[in-house]
Write an enzyme that holds these catalytic residues in place. Structure first.
Site, PDB file in Angstrom:
ATOM      1  N   TYR A  74       0.820  -1.218   0.000  1.00 18.29           N
ATOM      2  CA  TYR A  74       0.000   0.000   0.000  1.00 18.29           C
ATOM      3  C   TYR A  74       0.855   1.270   0.000  1.00 18.29           C
ATOM      4  O   TYR A  74       0.384   2.345  -0.362  1.00 18.29           O
ATOM      5  CB  TYR A  74      -0.937   0.041   1.214  1.00 18.29           C
ATOM      6  CG  TYR A  74      -2.049  -0.994   1.193  1.00 18.29           C
ATOM      7  CD1 TYR A  74      -2.224  -1.841   0.105  1.00 18.29           C
ATOM      8  CD2 TYR A  74      -2.926  -1.099   2.257  1.00 18.29           C
ATOM      9  CE1 TYR A  74      -3.239  -2.786   0.097  1.00 18.29           C
ATOM     10  CE2 TYR A  74      -3.952  -2.046   2.252  1.00 18.29           C
ATOM     11  CZ  TYR A  74      -4.095  -2.884   1.164  1.00 18.29           C
ATOM     12  OH  TYR A  74      -5.099  -3.815   1.156  1.00 18.29           O
ATOM     13  N   LYS A 122       2.906 -15.380   2.344  1.00 16.42           N
ATOM     14  CA  LYS A 122       2.790 -16.065   1.044  1.00 16.42           C
ATOM     15  C   LYS A 122       4.219 -16.347   0.601  1.00 16.42           C
ATOM     16  O   LYS A 122       4.652 -15.935  -0.479  1.00 16.42           O
ATOM     17  CB  LYS A 122       2.028 -15.138   0.073  1.00 16.42           C
ATOM     18  CG  LYS A 122       1.672 -15.763  -1.258  1.00 16.42           C
ATOM     19  CD  LYS A 122       0.569 -16.786  -1.199  1.00 16.42           C
ATOM     20  CE  LYS A 122       0.285 -17.362  -2.567  1.00 16.42           C
ATOM     21  NZ  LYS A 122      -0.578 -18.560  -2.516  1.00 16.42           N
ATOM     22  N   ASP A 159      -3.683 -17.933   1.505  1.00 13.71           N
ATOM     23  CA  ASP A 159      -4.858 -18.557   0.878  1.00 13.71           C
ATOM     24  C   ASP A 159      -5.461 -19.608   1.795  1.00 13.71           C
ATOM     25  O   ASP A 159      -6.684 -19.715   1.934  1.00 13.71           O
ATOM     26  CB  ASP A 159      -4.509 -19.133  -0.502  1.00 13.71           C
ATOM     27  CG  ASP A 159      -3.156 -19.807  -0.557  1.00 13.71           C
ATOM     28  OD1 ASP A 159      -2.370 -19.644   0.400  1.00 13.71           O
ATOM     29  OD2 ASP A 159      -2.872 -20.505  -1.541  1.00 13.71           O
ATOM     30  N   ASP A 217      -5.748  -6.525   5.813  1.00 16.47           N
ATOM     31  CA  ASP A 217      -6.923  -5.767   5.383  1.00 16.47           C
ATOM     32  C   ASP A 217      -8.054  -6.747   5.039  1.00 16.47           C
ATOM     33  O   ASP A 217      -9.200  -6.619   5.494  1.00 16.47           O
ATOM     34  CB  ASP A 217      -6.518  -4.954   4.139  1.00 16.47           C
ATOM     35  CG  ASP A 217      -7.547  -3.941   3.721  1.00 16.47           C
ATOM     36  OD1 ASP A 217      -8.603  -3.853   4.378  1.00 16.47           O
ATOM     37  OD2 ASP A 217      -7.309  -3.247   2.721  1.00 16.47           O
ATOM     38  N   ASP A 237     -11.390  -8.203   7.701  1.00 17.49           N
ATOM     39  CA  ASP A 237     -12.801  -8.042   7.308  1.00 17.49           C
ATOM     40  C   ASP A 237     -13.509  -9.387   7.261  1.00 17.49           C
ATOM     41  O   ASP A 237     -14.656  -9.519   7.698  1.00 17.49           O
ATOM     42  CB  ASP A 237     -12.908  -7.373   5.933  1.00 17.49           C
ATOM     43  CG  ASP A 237     -13.106  -5.875   6.056  1.00 17.49           C
ATOM     44  OD1 ASP A 237     -12.720  -5.321   7.112  1.00 17.49           O
ATOM     45  OD2 ASP A 237     -13.630  -5.252   5.114  1.00 17.49           O
TER      46      ASP A 237
END
Ligand code: NAD
Length: 353
Positions: free
Chosen positions: A137, A187, A219, A243, A247
């Site tokens: 980001y 990852k 994943d 992020d 959620d």
């Protein structure tokens, strides 16, 4: 030593829900000095700026900040730098808040609110620790360019070992205060940045022999969160994965009015706020659920002031009012007692004992 809390009610339901949380903090008898200031749309209306200088000064002086929420349709057409949301980004940046803590707790009394089967989620209690100021980001270079008639977009995933270490420490410390299980999500099979992430987490582990560290690919973590979420205690991950996963985890509980959050700096100074927005559709009607904000106040007690006993007292009081059958509209079920914002706050105060 004074213990200063800055309350930023913000917009929409913000003033109603922070008022209840402030009453709860005041009732604990811990000698907090509380002050209120403007942020977001309310600040734009009064001063023309979403994060005015007076608020910046008070935020810098405070030990902790309790925020309601900002934003609403009234300010959506303003230039981007004058919008309420800019106030939120600015205060996070100003206070160097790099660690975001989001618990997802499903109280047994609210198990039906989840879209998952009650036997999968009942009693769920996990904490997601997300790095907030680095990763893809913010990494440079980034942009959209054109070469030989073809446009291309690019971002840079980047972490230094210092950044990973400091969020790792927050996560290990948080796991220490809970069930001492930490799962780091990366990852590493395809992304070098996250290979470094895994290496640094492993390097930190010997300093926390009482905490069991495990690793999981993102994943798989996304899948495990809906398959068997109770296997987790604390999860730690980078900005982008966090992020998405936070959620996902919050929705396991099904009730946005119940979810607190904390964002911390290096010295445990923190900004505490509910995970939901300013809910302009129900603002000023005394129907908003104040429990996410009251639970954010409990996090403030735990993480900034190290007042574990007081934090538990508040959390136990919330559990008690749910067991007593008090419900605001968002979590209401037949057979329960429907209450408004103020009444819910009063019920929590009474349950504090
Ligand atoms: P929202 O979270 O404000 O509302 C979504 C839905 O949930 C609405 O129906 C609302 O009534 C309900 N809801 C939310 N909190 C509730 C509570 N405590 N009790 C009962 N019901 C509740 O999200 P939105 O509608 O997408 O956004 C509204 C405004 O809030 C926008 O301006 C947005 O930018 C802003 N926002 C602010 C924050 C923040 O301050 N951190 C976060 C998200 C959205």
């Amino acid at each position: 030593m004074t213990k200063k809390i800055l309350i930023l009610p913000g917009d929409g339901i913000g003033p109603e829900i922070t008022a209840e949380a402030a009453r709860v903090l005041g009732a604990l008898g811990l000698g907090f000095e509380m002050e209120t200031a403007l942020l977001g749309g309310a600040a734009v209306d009064a001063t023309g700026e979403p994060y005015p200088e007076a608020t910046q000064k008070l935020a810098a002086e405070a030990d902790a900040v309790l925020l309601g929420a900002v934003g609403g349709p009234k300010w959506d057409t303003l230039p981007r730098e004058k919008r309420p949301e800019r106030g939120l980004l600015s205060i996070r940046k100003h206070l160097n808040l790099f660690a975001n803590l989001r618990p997802a707790i499903l109280y047994p009394e609210l198990a039906n609110a989840s879209t998952l089967k009650p036997e999968i989620v009942s009693g769920l209690d996990i904490l997601i620790v997300r790095e907030l100021t680095g990763d893809i980001y913010f990494g440079q270079p980034l942009g959209i360019r054109e070469r030989r008639g073809e446009r291309f977009g690019f971002n840079t995933m980047r972490y230094t070992d210092t950044e990973i270490r400091r969020i790792g420490r927050v996560a290990f410390e948080a796991a220490r205060k809970r069930n001492k299980k930490l799962c780091s999500v990366d990852k590493m099979n395809v992304l070098e940045t996250t290979q470094l992430w895994r290496d640094v987490m492993n390097e930190l582990a010997p300093e926390y022999p009482d905490v069991t560290l495990s690793h999981m690919l993102v994943d798989n973590a996304a899948m495990q969160l809906v398959r068997a979420p109770r296997q987790f205690d604390v999860l730690v991950t980078g900005n982008m994965f966090g992020d998405i996963l936070s959620d996902e985890a919050s929705m396991l509980t099904g009730s946005i009015g119940m979810l607190p959050s904390a964002s911390l700096d290096e010295n445990d100074k923190g900004l505490y706020e509910p995970s939901h927005g300013s809910a302009p559709d129900i603002a000023g009607q005394d129907v908003a659920n104040p429990l996410a904000t009251i639970l954010s106040a409990a996090m403030l007690l735990r993480y900034t002031f190290n007042e574990e006993e007081a934090a538990r007292r508040v959390e136990d009081a919330v559990e008690k009012v749910l067991a007593q059958g008090f419900r605001t509209g968002d979590i209401f079920e037949a057979g329960m007692t429907k209450v408004g914002t103020r009444q819910m706050g009063e019920a929590v105060l009474a349950a504090l004992g």
